[in-house]
Design an enzyme around this catalytic site. Structure first.
Site, PDB file in Angstrom:
ATOM      1  N   HIS A 164      39.926  30.705  13.286  1.00 39.22           N
ATOM      2  CA  HIS A 164      40.931  29.433  12.759  1.00 39.22           C
ATOM      3  C   HIS A 164      42.324  29.947  13.220  1.00 39.22           C
ATOM      4  CE1 HIS A 164      41.740  31.276   8.870  1.00 39.22           C
ATOM      5  NE2 HIS A 164      40.477  31.410   8.713  1.00 39.22           N
TER       6      HIS A 164
ATOM      7  N   CYS B  16      37.087  36.123   8.394  1.00 41.37           N
ATOM      8  CA  CYS B  16      37.453  35.176   9.785  1.00 41.37           C
ATOM      9  C   CYS B  16      38.728  35.948  10.503  1.00 41.37           C
ATOM     10  CB  CYS B  16      37.820  33.887   9.221  1.00 41.37           C
ATOM     11  SG  CYS B  16      36.720  32.827   8.213  1.00 41.37           S
TER      12      CYS B  16
END
Length: 292
Positions: A251, A267
């Site tokens: 992201h 992440c």
């Protein structure tokens, strides 16, 4: 790419005939000036002939092993759970391009080996997201795929009941360099410096894939969707309580100061423009290799 409620998809060689070689000895005559008898010239013994090879049975590896019937109560792979018993990915650090994936046309049994034991069902969707899994190996009548919701595990599906999907892209995350490289058809397109998991919550190693995409909340994500991966935290208890049921993802991030550092819950954090590029270019099923 569609958006789901919480995320969006994911000769045998013929026998060579033996050549029987024969040769002829041509005997000539010579005129001898003397009247003494001439001893006969000894002839060499005939060359032995090589018998034709005996045909061998077809090796077992060439046989299509049958798929055992799967019990109706076999568990279904879900967003949170994959049953035990699936083998480890033998090439989990491979950067080789995986050109093909598959999408189940209906619920399919997944086996622990070609002709092995059925362990779970793989459904066409997970939480409404279309499932496309990369094919990592093939055997006669069988294909091995990366599994969602578990790290570094593969499962085997018999031929039939699924649709092949072409996969052109591949992402490679190098934790040591803190970089993400995007390749298309094996050719590098872009490389970005990124942020990865902190020491306690590292970005999981191994091969995984893009399961789908999901919306995000809050300005820290730069107003862009996230790519949800098939991988999950290696240690769910190490991440924040609200993330223990989540998958790892890719992201955008609002602050450039994090790039090149180990700071996330696992992440991969990308620059805003890089995330826009990936969202526009990548399809569900795109393979990802994370290595040191």
């Amino acid at each position: 790419m569609r958006r789901g409620p919480s995320l969006v998809r994911t000769r045998r060689a013929g026998a060579v005939p033996a050549l029987v070689l024969a040769f002829c000895v041509l005997a000539g005559t010579s005129k001898i000036a003397t009247r003494e008898p001439v001893a006969p010239v000894a002839q060499p013994p005939p060359a032995p002939t090589t018998p034709a090879p005996t045909p061998r049975p077809t090796p077992t590896v060439d046989r299509i092993l049958p798929a055992a019937a799967a019990p109706d109560d076999l568990p279904v792979i879900s967003y949170l759970h994959v049953p035990r018993g699936f083998p480890a990915d033998p090439d989990q650090a491979s950067e080789a391009h995986l050109p093909e994936g598959l999408h189940p046309a209906h619920q399919l049994a997944v086996y622990d080996a070609p002709g092995g034991r059925p362990r779970a069902f793989l459904a066409p969707t997970i939480r409404g997201v279309t499932v496309i899994v990369p094919i990592v190996a093939k055997r006669p009548g069988w294909s091995a795929v990366l599994l969602p919701s578990v790290n570094r595990r593969i499962g085997w599906l018999p031929d039939g009941g699924w649709h092949a999907k072409t996969l052109r892209d591949h992402l490679i995350v190098r934790r040591g360099d803190r970089t993400l490289t995007w390749l298309r058809d094996g050719v590098r397109q872009k490389t970005w410096t990124v942020a990865i998991g902190a020491d306690r919550t590292p970005t999981p190693l191994g091969r995984t894939f893009v399961l789908g995409r999901t919306g995000t909340h809050g300005s820290v994500y730069a107003g862009l969707d996230a790519l949800v991966l098939g991988a999950v935290p290696d240690d769910r208890d190490a991440v924040a309580p609200g993330l223990r049921g989540a998958h790892t993802g890719i992201h955008a991030w609002y602050r450039s100061s994090v790039f090149g550092r180990n700071v996330s819950n696992g992440c991969v954090r990308m620059p805003r423009d890089a995330q826009r590029t990936l969202l526009a270019q990548l399809d569900p099923g795109t393979p990802i290799t994370v290595r040191d």
